[in-house]
Design a protein around this motif. Structure first.
Motif, short mmCIF file in Angstrom:
data_model
loop_
_atom_site.label_atom_id
_atom_site.label_comp_id
_atom_site.label_asym_id
_atom_site.label_seq_id
_atom_site.Cartn_x
_atom_site.Cartn_y
_atom_site.Cartn_z
N VAL A 59 0.59 -1.22 -0.08
CA VAL A 59 0.03 -0.02 -0.19
C VAL A 59 0.71 1.15 -0.05
CG1 VAL A 59 -2.06 -1.22 0.98
CG2 VAL A 59 -0.26 -0.18 2.54
N ALA A 60 2.17 1.13 0.32
CA ALA A 60 3.18 2.30 0.28
C ALA A 60 4.50 1.89 -0.09
CB ALA A 60 3.07 3.19 1.75
N HIS A 224 1.59 5.43 -3.15
CA HIS A 224 0.61 4.72 -2.57
C HIS A 224 -0.62 4.26 -3.05
CE1 HIS A 224 1.23 8.53 0.66
NE2 HIS A 224 2.24 7.49 0.70
N GLN A 264 -1.48 7.19 -5.83
CA GLN A 264 -0.85 8.12 -6.22
C GLN A 264 0.58 8.45 -5.83
OE1 GLN A 264 -2.97 10.02 -1.96
NE2 GLN A 264 -2.55 11.37 -3.74
#
Lengths: 279, 279
Positions: A59-60, A224, A264
Protein backbone atom coordinates in the motif's frame (compact mmCIF):
# COMPACT_ATOMS: atom_id res chain seq x y z
CA UNK A 1 -0.42 -13.79 -20.25
CA UNK A 2 0.29 -10.18 -21.18
CA UNK A 3 3.78 -8.82 -21.77
CA UNK A 4 3.44 -6.92 -18.49
CA UNK A 5 2.58 -10.13 -16.60
CA UNK A 6 5.65 -11.69 -18.19
CA UNK A 7 8.11 -9.03 -17.09
CA UNK A 8 6.57 -8.86 -13.59
CA UNK A 9 6.73 -12.66 -13.11
CA UNK A 10 8.87 -13.75 -10.16
CA UNK A 11 10.20 -17.15 -9.19
CA UNK A 12 9.23 -18.77 -5.91
CA UNK A 13 11.63 -17.48 -3.25
CA UNK A 14 14.56 -19.74 -2.36
CA UNK A 15 17.08 -18.85 0.35
CA UNK A 16 15.48 -15.42 0.62
CA UNK A 17 16.01 -14.61 -3.05
CA UNK A 18 13.45 -14.41 -5.82
CA UNK A 19 14.33 -14.01 -9.48
CA UNK A 20 12.89 -12.28 -12.50
CA UNK A 21 13.89 -11.40 -16.04
CA UNK A 22 13.98 -7.92 -17.54
CA UNK A 23 13.11 -8.02 -21.23
CA UNK A 24 14.32 -5.31 -23.66
CA UNK A 25 10.73 -4.29 -24.44
CA UNK A 26 10.74 -2.19 -21.25
CA UNK A 27 13.77 -0.06 -22.09
CA UNK A 28 13.76 3.72 -21.99
CA UNK A 29 16.89 4.81 -23.78
CA UNK A 30 19.56 2.45 -22.46
CA UNK A 31 17.95 1.52 -19.14
CA UNK A 32 14.98 -0.54 -18.00
CA UNK A 33 12.06 1.68 -16.95
CA UNK A 34 12.18 2.43 -13.22
CA UNK A 35 8.49 1.66 -12.80
CA UNK A 36 9.04 -1.96 -13.84
CA UNK A 37 11.72 -2.25 -11.14
CA UNK A 38 9.43 -0.65 -8.53
CA UNK A 39 6.60 -3.04 -9.43
CA UNK A 40 8.98 -6.01 -9.13
CA UNK A 41 10.35 -4.75 -5.82
CA UNK A 42 6.85 -4.18 -4.45
CA UNK A 43 5.80 -7.66 -5.52
CA UNK A 44 8.82 -9.23 -3.84
CA UNK A 45 8.07 -7.37 -0.58
CA UNK A 46 4.43 -8.48 -0.64
CA UNK A 47 5.48 -12.06 -1.41
CA UNK A 48 7.91 -12.10 1.52
CA UNK A 49 5.43 -10.64 4.03
CA UNK A 50 2.68 -12.95 2.83
CA UNK A 51 4.95 -16.01 3.04
CA UNK A 52 5.54 -15.13 6.70
CA UNK A 53 1.81 -15.15 7.43
CA UNK A 54 1.31 -11.40 6.88
CA UNK A 55 -0.66 -9.36 4.38
CA UNK A 56 -0.38 -9.46 0.59
CA UNK A 57 -0.74 -5.98 -0.94
CA UNK A 58 1.82 -3.18 -1.03
CA UNK A 59 0.00 0.00 0.00
CA UNK A 60 3.05 2.28 0.29
CA UNK A 61 6.53 2.12 -1.17
CA UNK A 62 9.61 4.32 -1.51
CA UNK A 63 12.31 3.69 -4.09
CA UNK A 64 15.85 5.05 -4.32
CA UNK A 65 17.68 4.29 -7.57
CA UNK A 66 21.35 3.35 -7.35
CA UNK A 67 22.38 2.33 -10.87
CA UNK A 68 20.79 1.80 -14.29
CA UNK A 69 19.25 -1.63 -14.98
CA UNK A 70 19.85 -3.64 -18.14
CA UNK A 71 17.87 -6.35 -19.89
CA UNK A 72 18.59 -9.76 -18.38
CA UNK A 73 18.18 -11.62 -15.09
CA UNK A 74 17.29 -9.65 -11.98
CA UNK A 75 17.49 -10.78 -8.38
CA UNK A 76 15.30 -9.51 -5.54
CA UNK A 77 16.32 -9.86 -1.91
CA UNK A 78 13.42 -8.89 0.36
CA UNK A 79 13.77 -8.49 4.10
CA UNK A 80 10.70 -8.41 6.33
CA UNK A 81 11.28 -5.78 9.04
CA UNK A 82 8.03 -6.13 10.96
CA UNK A 83 4.83 -8.15 10.71
CA UNK A 84 1.89 -6.35 12.26
CA UNK A 85 -1.80 -7.16 12.59
CA UNK A 86 -2.88 -4.72 9.88
CA UNK A 87 0.35 -3.34 8.44
CA UNK A 88 3.74 -4.94 7.88
CA UNK A 89 7.01 -3.37 6.75
CA UNK A 90 9.62 -4.72 4.37
CA UNK A 91 12.72 -3.70 2.50
CA UNK A 92 14.03 -5.05 -0.78
CA UNK A 93 17.23 -4.82 -2.77
CA UNK A 94 16.94 -5.17 -6.53
CA UNK A 95 20.21 -6.46 -7.98
CA UNK A 96 21.77 -7.56 -11.25
CA UNK A 97 24.88 -9.56 -11.82
CA UNK A 98 27.63 -7.54 -13.53
CA UNK A 99 30.78 -9.47 -14.46
CA UNK A 100 30.12 -12.00 -11.70
CA UNK A 101 29.31 -9.53 -8.93
CA UNK A 102 25.88 -8.44 -7.70
CA UNK A 103 25.28 -4.72 -8.33
CA UNK A 104 22.38 -3.04 -6.57
CA UNK A 105 19.94 -1.22 -8.86
CA UNK A 106 17.25 -0.06 -6.46
CA UNK A 107 16.69 -0.07 -2.71
CA UNK A 108 13.07 0.10 -1.56
CA UNK A 109 11.05 0.22 1.64
CA UNK A 110 7.37 -0.64 1.71
CA UNK A 111 4.25 -1.21 3.76
CA UNK A 112 2.19 -4.31 3.09
CA UNK A 113 -1.49 -4.53 4.05
CA UNK A 114 -4.73 -5.97 2.67
CA UNK A 115 -6.38 -3.71 0.10
CA UNK A 116 -9.72 -5.35 0.86
CA UNK A 117 -9.44 -3.75 4.31
CA UNK A 118 -7.84 -0.42 3.35
CA UNK A 119 -9.94 0.62 0.30
CA UNK A 120 -13.46 1.08 1.65
CA UNK A 121 -15.37 3.14 2.53
CA UNK A 122 -14.42 6.15 0.40
CA UNK A 123 -15.05 9.26 2.50
CA UNK A 124 -13.68 11.71 -0.03
CA UNK A 125 -11.41 11.65 -3.04
CA UNK A 126 -10.07 13.82 -5.80
CA UNK A 127 -12.44 13.58 -8.79
CA UNK A 128 -10.89 12.57 -12.10
CA UNK A 129 -9.95 15.51 -14.33
CA UNK A 130 -12.40 16.51 -17.00
CA UNK A 131 -10.88 15.48 -20.34
CA UNK A 132 -11.94 14.05 -23.71
CA UNK A 133 -12.36 10.27 -24.07
CA UNK A 134 -9.35 8.22 -25.25
CA UNK A 135 -10.45 8.33 -28.89
CA UNK A 136 -10.27 12.13 -28.87
CA UNK A 137 -6.86 12.24 -27.18
CA UNK A 138 -3.45 12.13 -28.83
CA UNK A 139 -1.64 8.78 -28.91
CA UNK A 140 2.05 8.94 -28.05
CA UNK A 141 2.61 7.00 -31.30
CA UNK A 142 1.99 10.35 -33.03
CA UNK A 143 4.83 12.04 -31.11
CA UNK A 144 7.96 13.02 -33.04
CA UNK A 145 10.42 10.14 -33.52
CA UNK A 146 13.22 12.09 -31.82
CA UNK A 147 11.10 12.18 -28.68
CA UNK A 148 9.90 8.59 -28.52
CA UNK A 149 12.21 6.68 -30.87
CA UNK A 150 14.41 5.19 -28.13
CA UNK A 151 11.54 4.46 -25.73
CA UNK A 152 10.72 0.81 -26.27
CA UNK A 153 7.98 0.79 -23.64
CA UNK A 154 5.88 3.12 -25.79
CA UNK A 155 5.32 0.12 -28.07
CA UNK A 156 3.84 -1.80 -25.13
CA UNK A 157 1.63 1.01 -23.80
CA UNK A 158 -1.32 2.72 -25.37
CA UNK A 159 -1.03 6.24 -23.95
CA UNK A 160 -3.43 8.99 -25.03
CA UNK A 161 -2.63 12.54 -23.99
CA UNK A 162 -5.35 15.13 -23.43
CA UNK A 163 -4.89 17.58 -26.36
CA UNK A 164 -4.95 20.47 -23.84
CA UNK A 165 -1.68 19.17 -22.33
CA UNK A 166 -0.10 17.67 -25.47
CA UNK A 167 1.51 20.87 -26.74
CA UNK A 168 4.97 19.57 -25.87
CA UNK A 169 4.74 17.19 -28.86
CA UNK A 170 4.59 20.18 -31.19
CA UNK A 171 7.13 22.36 -29.42
CA UNK A 172 4.38 24.32 -27.67
CA UNK A 173 4.20 23.18 -24.04
CA UNK A 174 1.57 24.95 -21.95
CA UNK A 175 4.02 25.91 -19.22
CA UNK A 176 1.39 25.00 -16.61
CA UNK A 177 3.21 21.92 -15.35
CA UNK A 178 0.49 19.38 -16.06
CA UNK A 179 0.03 16.27 -18.21
CA UNK A 180 -3.24 14.34 -18.38
CA UNK A 181 -4.26 11.29 -20.28
CA UNK A 182 -5.26 7.64 -20.50
CA UNK A 183 -3.24 4.46 -20.31
CA UNK A 184 -3.67 0.76 -21.06
CA UNK A 185 -1.25 -1.86 -22.32
CA UNK A 186 -1.44 -2.66 -26.04
CA UNK A 187 -2.29 -6.27 -25.19
CA UNK A 188 -5.00 -5.16 -22.75
CA UNK A 189 -3.50 -6.44 -19.51
CA UNK A 190 -6.45 -6.32 -17.09
CA UNK A 191 -5.58 -3.64 -14.51
CA UNK A 192 -4.48 -5.02 -11.15
CA UNK A 193 -2.91 -3.59 -8.01
CA UNK A 194 0.50 -5.10 -8.79
CA UNK A 195 0.91 -2.97 -11.93
CA UNK A 196 0.19 0.35 -10.22
CA UNK A 197 3.79 1.10 -9.07
CA UNK A 198 4.67 0.82 -12.78
CA UNK A 199 1.71 2.93 -13.97
CA UNK A 200 2.65 5.75 -11.57
CA UNK A 201 5.91 6.18 -13.49
CA UNK A 202 4.79 5.27 -17.04
CA UNK A 203 3.83 8.68 -18.45
CA UNK A 204 6.27 11.12 -20.09
CA UNK A 205 7.81 13.41 -17.45
CA UNK A 206 5.66 16.38 -16.41
CA UNK A 207 8.66 18.61 -17.10
CA UNK A 208 7.86 18.19 -20.85
CA UNK A 209 4.97 20.59 -20.22
CA UNK A 210 7.48 23.16 -18.93
CA UNK A 211 9.49 22.91 -22.12
CA UNK A 212 12.23 20.84 -20.48
CA UNK A 213 12.46 18.01 -22.99
CA UNK A 214 15.39 16.12 -21.49
CA UNK A 215 15.62 13.07 -19.31
CA UNK A 216 14.19 13.61 -15.82
CA UNK A 217 16.16 11.35 -13.44
CA UNK A 218 14.26 10.27 -10.34
CA UNK A 219 15.93 11.23 -7.06
CA UNK A 220 13.29 9.62 -4.85
CA UNK A 221 9.94 8.03 -5.64
CA UNK A 222 7.18 7.24 -3.14
CA UNK A 223 3.77 5.85 -4.01
CA UNK A 224 0.55 4.79 -2.33
CA UNK A 225 -1.78 2.10 -3.66
CA UNK A 226 -5.30 2.89 -2.49
CA UNK A 227 -7.55 0.35 -4.26
CA UNK A 228 -7.64 -2.50 -6.78
CA UNK A 229 -8.43 -0.92 -10.17
CA UNK A 230 -11.54 -1.90 -12.12
CA UNK A 231 -11.07 -3.22 -15.70
CA UNK A 232 -10.71 -0.65 -18.46
CA UNK A 233 -8.64 2.44 -19.16
CA UNK A 234 -6.64 4.08 -16.40
CA UNK A 235 -6.73 7.85 -16.20
CA UNK A 236 -3.58 9.71 -15.15
CA UNK A 237 -2.77 13.24 -14.07
CA UNK A 238 0.76 14.53 -13.48
CA UNK A 239 1.41 17.93 -11.93
CA UNK A 240 4.36 19.91 -10.66
CA UNK A 241 4.42 23.14 -8.69
CA UNK A 242 7.85 23.69 -7.17
CA UNK A 243 10.70 23.92 -9.65
CA UNK A 244 14.02 25.15 -8.29
CA UNK A 245 17.70 24.34 -8.31
CA UNK A 246 17.30 21.79 -11.11
CA UNK A 247 14.73 19.77 -9.14
CA UNK A 248 10.97 19.46 -9.18
CA UNK A 249 8.33 17.36 -7.50
CA UNK A 250 6.17 15.30 -9.83
CA UNK A 251 2.81 14.29 -8.37
CA UNK A 252 0.83 11.54 -10.07
CA UNK A 253 -2.73 10.39 -9.46
CA UNK A 254 -4.23 7.31 -11.15
CA UNK A 255 -8.00 6.73 -11.46
CA UNK A 256 -9.64 3.57 -12.73
CA UNK A 257 -12.48 3.43 -15.26
CA UNK A 258 -15.06 3.99 -12.50
CA UNK A 259 -13.41 7.27 -11.48
CA UNK A 260 -11.93 5.80 -8.29
CA UNK A 261 -8.49 7.01 -7.14
CA UNK A 262 -6.42 3.80 -7.13
CA UNK A 263 -2.90 5.17 -6.64
CA UNK A 264 -0.93 8.34 -6.14
CA UNK A 265 2.74 9.20 -5.95
CA UNK A 266 5.23 11.97 -5.53
CA UNK A 267 8.76 11.91 -6.85
CA UNK A 268 11.65 14.32 -6.61
CA UNK A 269 13.21 14.48 -10.07
CA UNK A 270 15.93 16.32 -11.88
CA UNK A 271 15.01 18.87 -14.52
CA UNK A 272 17.12 20.96 -16.86
CA UNK A 273 14.98 24.02 -17.43
CA UNK A 274 15.19 25.86 -20.76
CA UNK A 275 17.21 29.03 -20.46
CA UNK A 276 14.26 31.41 -20.03
CA UNK A 277 14.84 33.88 -17.20
CA UNK A 278 13.68 32.48 -13.85
CA UNK A 279 10.45 34.00 -12.52
CA UNK B 1 21.97 25.97 22.29
CA UNK B 2 18.23 25.51 21.91
CA UNK B 3 16.31 22.49 23.22
CA UNK B 4 15.90 21.38 19.61
CA UNK B 5 19.67 21.54 19.00
CA UNK B 6 20.10 19.46 22.16
CA UNK B 7 17.80 16.63 21.13
CA UNK B 8 19.20 16.62 17.57
CA UNK B 9 22.83 16.46 18.78
CA UNK B 10 24.71 13.36 17.62
CA UNK B 11 28.03 11.92 18.74
CA UNK B 12 30.91 11.55 16.32
CA UNK B 13 30.46 8.23 14.53
CA UNK B 14 32.51 5.30 15.85
CA UNK B 15 32.42 1.85 14.23
CA UNK B 16 29.60 3.02 11.99
CA UNK B 17 27.37 4.00 14.90
CA UNK B 18 26.42 7.46 16.10
CA UNK B 19 24.52 8.12 19.32
CA UNK B 20 21.94 10.59 20.55
CA UNK B 21 19.66 11.06 23.49
CA UNK B 22 15.86 11.43 23.35
CA UNK B 23 14.63 13.73 26.09
CA UNK B 24 11.06 13.48 27.47
CA UNK B 25 10.27 17.01 26.28
CA UNK B 26 9.60 15.59 22.81
CA UNK B 27 6.95 13.08 23.80
CA UNK B 28 3.55 12.86 22.18
CA UNK B 29 1.48 10.69 24.45
CA UNK B 30 3.80 7.82 25.36
CA UNK B 31 6.14 7.98 22.35
CA UNK B 32 8.84 10.32 21.11
CA UNK B 33 7.60 12.45 18.20
CA UNK B 34 8.34 10.79 14.85
CA UNK B 35 9.68 14.02 13.37
CA UNK B 36 12.50 14.11 15.93
CA UNK B 37 13.47 10.59 14.86
CA UNK B 38 13.32 11.53 11.18
CA UNK B 39 15.50 14.60 11.78
CA UNK B 40 18.03 12.46 13.67
CA UNK B 41 18.01 9.79 10.95
CA UNK B 42 18.45 12.40 8.22
CA UNK B 43 21.34 13.97 10.12
CA UNK B 44 23.07 10.60 10.56
CA UNK B 45 22.74 9.86 6.81
CA UNK B 46 24.17 13.27 5.88
CA UNK B 47 27.00 12.81 8.38
CA UNK B 48 27.88 9.39 6.94
CA UNK B 49 27.84 10.57 3.31
CA UNK B 50 29.83 13.68 4.16
CA UNK B 51 32.42 11.67 6.12
CA UNK B 52 32.97 9.60 2.96
CA UNK B 53 33.73 12.71 0.91
CA UNK B 54 30.18 13.21 -0.35
CA UNK B 55 27.59 15.91 0.13
CA UNK B 56 26.16 17.19 3.41
CA UNK B 57 22.43 17.98 3.11
CA UNK B 58 19.52 15.54 3.04
CA UNK B 59 17.25 16.63 0.18
CA UNK B 60 14.90 13.62 0.20
CA UNK B 61 14.05 11.04 2.83
CA UNK B 62 11.52 8.27 3.42
CA UNK B 63 10.75 6.88 6.87
CA UNK B 64 8.97 3.69 7.88
CA UNK B 65 8.17 3.39 11.60
CA UNK B 66 8.65 -0.01 13.23
CA UNK B 67 8.08 0.55 16.95
CA UNK B 68 7.42 3.42 19.36
CA UNK B 69 10.47 5.26 20.73
CA UNK B 70 10.99 6.10 24.39
CA UNK B 71 13.02 8.76 26.17
CA UNK B 72 16.64 7.64 26.58
CA UNK B 73 19.67 6.78 24.48
CA UNK B 74 19.22 6.22 20.76
CA UNK B 75 21.63 4.62 18.32
CA UNK B 76 21.86 5.40 14.60
CA UNK B 77 23.45 3.02 12.15
CA UNK B 78 23.82 4.70 8.76
CA UNK B 79 24.86 2.82 5.65
CA UNK B 80 26.06 4.72 2.56
CA UNK B 81 24.65 2.96 -0.51
CA UNK B 82 26.13 5.15 -3.22
CA UNK B 83 28.27 8.27 -3.44
CA UNK B 84 27.61 10.23 -6.62
CA UNK B 85 28.94 13.50 -7.99
CA UNK B 86 25.78 15.47 -7.16
CA UNK B 87 23.54 13.03 -5.28
CA UNK B 88 24.37 10.26 -2.85
CA UNK B 89 22.08 7.66 -1.28
CA UNK B 90 22.08 6.30 2.25
CA UNK B 91 20.02 4.21 4.60
CA UNK B 92 19.80 4.41 8.36
CA UNK B 93 18.41 2.29 11.16
CA UNK B 94 17.30 4.11 14.29
CA UNK B 95 17.49 1.78 17.30
CA UNK B 96 17.03 1.75 21.05
CA UNK B 97 18.23 -0.77 23.55
CA UNK B 98 15.39 -2.66 25.22
CA UNK B 99 16.39 -5.05 27.99
CA UNK B 100 19.84 -5.46 26.49
CA UNK B 101 18.78 -5.98 22.89
CA UNK B 102 18.70 -3.41 20.09
CA UNK B 103 15.14 -2.79 18.85
CA UNK B 104 14.67 -0.94 15.59
CA UNK B 105 12.40 2.12 15.79
CA UNK B 106 12.62 3.54 12.27
CA UNK B 107 14.16 2.52 8.96
CA UNK B 108 14.92 5.34 6.54
CA UNK B 109 16.31 5.88 3.06
CA UNK B 110 17.59 9.25 1.92
CA UNK B 111 19.28 11.28 -0.78
CA UNK B 112 22.12 13.59 0.24
CA UNK B 113 23.15 16.57 -1.91
CA UNK B 114 24.32 20.14 -1.44
CA UNK B 115 21.47 22.58 -0.88
CA UNK B 116 23.69 25.40 -2.15
CA UNK B 117 23.55 23.67 -5.55
CA UNK B 118 19.92 22.43 -5.48
CA UNK B 119 18.06 25.54 -4.22
CA UNK B 120 18.61 28.17 -6.88
CA UNK B 121 17.31 29.46 -9.20
CA UNK B 122 13.62 29.32 -8.30
CA UNK B 123 11.69 28.87 -11.54
CA UNK B 124 8.29 28.53 -9.93
CA UNK B 125 6.87 27.71 -6.54
CA UNK B 126 3.64 27.51 -4.61
CA UNK B 127 3.00 30.91 -2.97
CA UNK B 128 2.43 30.87 0.79
CA UNK B 129 -1.24 30.78 1.79
CA UNK B 130 -2.87 34.05 2.65
CA UNK B 131 -3.44 34.08 6.41
CA UNK B 132 -3.30 36.47 9.36
CA UNK B 133 0.06 37.21 11.02
CA UNK B 134 1.07 35.04 14.02
CA UNK B 135 -0.31 37.53 16.55
CA UNK B 136 -3.79 37.18 15.05
CA UNK B 137 -3.66 33.36 14.94
CA UNK B 138 -4.64 30.92 17.68
CA UNK B 139 -1.83 29.48 19.82
CA UNK B 140 -2.11 25.76 20.52
CA UNK B 141 -1.67 26.67 24.19
CA UNK B 142 -5.32 27.78 24.00
CA UNK B 143 -6.48 24.33 22.84
CA UNK B 144 -8.50 22.20 25.26
CA UNK B 145 -6.35 20.30 27.77
CA UNK B 146 -7.85 16.96 26.69
CA UNK B 147 -6.44 17.61 23.20
CA UNK B 148 -2.96 18.80 24.08
CA UNK B 149 -2.40 17.78 27.70
CA UNK B 150 -0.28 14.71 26.91
CA UNK B 151 1.68 16.38 24.11
CA UNK B 152 4.90 17.53 25.71
CA UNK B 153 6.31 18.96 22.48
CA UNK B 154 3.61 21.63 22.50
CA UNK B 155 5.51 23.21 25.38
CA UNK B 156 8.59 23.47 23.14
CA UNK B 157 6.83 24.79 20.06
CA UNK B 158 5.02 28.04 19.49
CA UNK B 159 2.34 27.02 16.99
CA UNK B 160 -0.29 29.51 15.84
CA UNK B 161 -3.23 28.17 13.85
CA UNK B 162 -5.03 30.30 11.25
CA UNK B 163 -8.47 30.96 12.84
CA UNK B 164 -10.10 29.84 9.56
CA UNK B 165 -8.75 26.31 10.13
CA UNK B 166 -8.79 26.23 13.94
CA UNK B 167 -12.41 25.12 14.34
CA UNK B 168 -11.32 21.67 15.50
CA UNK B 169 -10.28 23.21 18.83
CA UNK B 170 -13.90 24.19 19.47
CA UNK B 171 -15.52 21.03 18.14
CA UNK B 172 -16.29 22.72 14.80
CA UNK B 173 -13.80 21.45 12.20
CA UNK B 174 -14.26 22.92 8.73
CA UNK B 175 -14.38 19.52 7.05
CA UNK B 176 -12.20 20.91 4.24
CA UNK B 177 -9.12 18.87 5.16
CA UNK B 178 -6.74 21.78 5.70
CA UNK B 179 -4.70 23.22 8.58
CA UNK B 180 -2.59 26.36 8.23
CA UNK B 181 -0.42 28.21 10.65
CA UNK B 182 2.93 29.41 11.92
CA UNK B 183 5.66 27.62 13.86
CA UNK B 184 8.77 28.51 15.80
CA UNK B 185 10.38 26.96 18.87
CA UNK B 186 9.68 28.68 22.20
CA UNK B 187 13.41 29.30 22.63
CA UNK B 188 13.69 30.73 19.11
CA UNK B 189 15.95 28.09 17.53
CA UNK B 190 17.14 29.79 14.34
CA UNK B 191 15.59 27.80 11.45
CA UNK B 192 18.02 25.49 9.67
CA UNK B 193 17.76 22.72 7.10
CA UNK B 194 18.40 20.01 9.70
CA UNK B 195 15.19 20.81 11.59
CA UNK B 196 12.91 20.59 8.54
CA UNK B 197 12.23 16.82 8.70
CA UNK B 198 10.92 17.54 12.21
CA UNK B 199 8.91 20.61 11.18
CA UNK B 200 7.16 18.65 8.42
CA UNK B 201 5.61 16.43 11.10
CA UNK B 202 5.19 18.93 13.96
CA UNK B 203 1.65 20.21 13.38
CA UNK B 204 -1.51 18.55 14.67
CA UNK B 205 -2.77 15.96 12.16
CA UNK B 206 -4.79 17.34 9.24
CA UNK B 207 -7.48 14.78 10.10
CA UNK B 208 -8.47 17.05 13.03
CA UNK B 209 -10.03 19.32 10.40
CA UNK B 210 -12.19 16.39 9.27
CA UNK B 211 -13.46 15.86 12.79
CA UNK B 212 -11.28 12.80 13.35
CA UNK B 213 -9.71 13.75 16.68
CA UNK B 214 -7.78 10.55 17.35
CA UNK B 215 -4.18 9.60 16.90
CA UNK B 216 -3.11 9.46 13.23
CA UNK B 217 -0.38 6.82 12.96
CA UNK B 218 2.05 7.33 10.10
CA UNK B 219 2.24 4.42 7.65
CA UNK B 220 4.91 6.01 5.44
CA UNK B 221 6.47 9.48 5.45
CA UNK B 222 8.52 11.01 2.62
CA UNK B 223 9.87 14.54 2.58
CA UNK B 224 11.90 16.84 0.36
CA UNK B 225 14.12 19.63 1.66
CA UNK B 226 14.30 22.33 -1.02
CA UNK B 227 16.20 25.22 0.60
CA UNK B 228 17.84 26.48 3.80
CA UNK B 229 15.18 28.50 5.66
CA UNK B 230 15.69 32.18 6.46
CA UNK B 231 15.46 33.28 10.13
CA UNK B 232 11.97 33.95 11.50
CA UNK B 233 8.62 32.20 11.63
CA UNK B 234 7.96 29.15 9.46
CA UNK B 235 4.61 28.97 7.72
CA UNK B 236 2.93 25.59 7.33
CA UNK B 237 0.05 24.24 5.32
CA UNK B 238 -1.36 20.71 5.67
CA UNK B 239 -3.93 19.33 3.26
CA UNK B 240 -5.61 16.01 2.56
CA UNK B 241 -7.78 15.00 -0.36
CA UNK B 242 -8.12 11.23 -0.50
CA UNK B 243 -9.66 9.63 2.58
CA UNK B 244 -10.67 5.99 2.24
CA UNK B 245 -10.41 2.68 4.04
CA UNK B 246 -9.13 4.31 7.22
CA UNK B 247 -6.19 5.94 5.41
CA UNK B 248 -5.45 9.40 4.11
CA UNK B 249 -2.55 11.23 2.53
CA UNK B 250 -1.31 14.26 4.46
CA UNK B 251 0.60 16.76 2.35
CA UNK B 252 2.70 19.40 4.10
CA UNK B 253 4.42 22.47 2.68
CA UNK B 254 6.75 24.66 4.75
CA UNK B 255 7.63 28.25 3.77
CA UNK B 256 10.24 30.42 5.46
CA UNK B 257 9.73 34.04 6.50
CA UNK B 258 10.62 35.25 2.99
CA UNK B 259 7.82 33.16 1.46
CA UNK B 260 10.21 30.61 0.02
CA UNK B 261 9.14 26.93 -0.11
CA UNK B 262 11.81 25.20 2.00
CA UNK B 263 10.31 21.72 2.41
CA UNK B 264 7.37 19.56 1.48
CA UNK B 265 6.20 16.10 2.41
CA UNK B 266 3.52 13.52 1.90
CA UNK B 267 2.62 10.84 4.39
CA UNK B 268 0.14 8.00 4.35
CA UNK B 269 -1.54 7.97 7.74
CA UNK B 270 -4.28 6.13 9.54
CA UNK B 271 -7.52 7.93 10.33
CA UNK B 272 -10.59 6.86 12.24
CA UNK B 273 -13.34 8.90 10.63
CA UNK B 274 -16.33 9.98 12.69
CA UNK B 275 -19.38 7.86 11.94
CA UNK B 276 -21.00 10.25 9.44
CA UNK B 277 -22.21 8.41 6.34
CA UNK B 278 -19.47 8.13 3.68
CA UNK B 279 -19.94 10.39 0.67
Amino acid sequence: MSELSDVLALSDPADGVTRGHLTPGWLIGGAINGGILMALGAKAMAQAVSAGGGQRDVVAFSAYFLSASEPGPVELRPDVLRVGRNFSTAQVSVLQDVAGSPVERVRMLGTVADLAATSEPVHRQQPPPSMPPPDECIPTSMAPKELVGSIAILQRLDIRIDPATAGFGMGAPSGEGELRGWLRTVDDHVPDAAMLPFVLDAFPPVSFDLGAMGWAPTIEFSGHVRAVPAPGWLQIRLTTTNVSGGLLEEDCVVWDSTGRVVAQSRQLAGVRMPSAPPA
